[in-house]
Design an enzyme around this catalytic site. Structure first.
Site, PDB file in Angstrom:
ATOM      1  CG  ASP A  33      -2.059   0.943   1.129  1.00 45.30           C
ATOM      2  OD1 ASP A  33      -2.290   1.499   0.034  1.00 45.30           O
ATOM      3  OD2 ASP A  33      -2.749   1.150   2.147  1.00 45.30           O
ATOM      4  CG  ASN A  81      -7.323  -2.401  -6.514  1.00 43.05           C
ATOM      5  OD1 ASN A  81      -6.388  -3.179  -6.297  1.00 43.05           O
ATOM      6  ND2 ASN A  81      -7.686  -1.502  -5.607  1.00 43.05           N
TER       7      ASN A  81
END
Ligand code: FPP
Length: 259
Positions: A33, A81
């Site tokens: 991340d 996503n």
């Protein structure tokens, strides 16, 4: 430094950060991340963070293999996503193509086998080809498995498994009372990792402390290490610090003794 370690396990200097070679986590899974924030901090477009993140994948894959890790699972693209802007999604779909184009020879040199788990058939054709070629090119490697989670989501994975099992029951091939934990595991996307299906250690970078639909079944007894650096600035030394932290945890698996 070492801000994520519990006070009594903080080494007084990096030289003290000696790892026990007999207690290397066999399966490490990483939620990579912070690519966007890394780029924004440098006034760069978000995709520049993903590009740098891809370079970090190269460094960390080799570092993990050198440490003796058996499986390194990397969360590269989730089933959620797709909600990102089209340009960013297109860029993320091209990354595996660039990555495998440039890096498969190094992976073979390091005896690393590529595996990809996720809904591969929903990826663009070019991405699918890159993925299948990489798995095929490295199929004889017997060292670490570099396992990409690509178009992966744990709830979808569990739903697919439940559907498959329900169909076996409906067809009269399976008694519902015979369903076991192991049988459910056999229907998950990690089944081909065998004894290493469940991660020993989960790392998430960038300071966020959540699991984001990643390996929900498999992390039942994983150790979690949350670290503040963004993924593009993650290093082999930070990986070693995470392993050091892991080695100072007491894993009891619901029992009383350290394993
Ligand atoms: C999360 O950061 C990262 C991703 C969604 C993509 C991760 C992909 C890579 C690191 C490259 C993968 C490489 C290969 C070879 C497939 P974010 O964009 O959510 O960051 P932010 O939270 O700072 O916005």
């Amino acid at each position: 430094m070492f801000s994520w370690l519990k006070k009594d396990t903080v080494p007084s200097s990096p030289d003290e950060l000696v790892l026990d070679p007999d207690n290397i986590p066999a399966h490490i899974a990483i939620i990579m991340d912070g690519n966007g924030r890394w780029a924004q901090k440098r006034h760069l477009p978000r995709v520049a963070g993903h590009k740098q993140g891809m370079n970090t994948v190269k460094t960390i894959a080799i570092a993990a293999s050198d440490l003796g890790v058996k499986v390194l699972t990397l969360y590269a693209f989730s089933t959620e996503n797709w909600k990102r802007p089209e340009d960013e999604v297109n860029y993320l779909m091209k990354l595996p193509v660039d990555f495998f184009d440039t890096f498969v020879p190094d992976l073979i040199k390091n005896n690393v086998r590529v595996n990809v788990m996720g809904y591969i058939d929903k990826l663009p054709k070019q991405t699918q080809k890159a993925v299948y070629d990489a798995m095929d090119d490295t199929k004889d490697c017997t060292g670490m498995v570099l396992n990409f989670a690509l178009n992966y989501g744990s709830r979808a994975e569990i739903t697919t498994a439940v559907t498959e099992i329900a169909k076996e029951v409906a067809a009269g091939k399976l008694d519902p009372d015979a369903i076991t934990d192991d049988m459910i595991g056999q229907h998950l996307m990690t089944a081909n990792l065998g004894e290493y299906a469940d991660p020993d250690l989960i790392i998430r970078t960038s300071g966020e402390e959540r699991i984001s639909n990643f390996l929900l079944w498999q992390i039942a007894y994983s150790e979690f290490v949350f670290m503040t650096p963004h993924w593009p600035e993650f290093t082999p030394e930070l990986l070693q610090e995470a392993v050091y932290t892991y080695q100072h945890r007491k894993r009891r698996f619901g029992g009383l003794k350290n394993k």
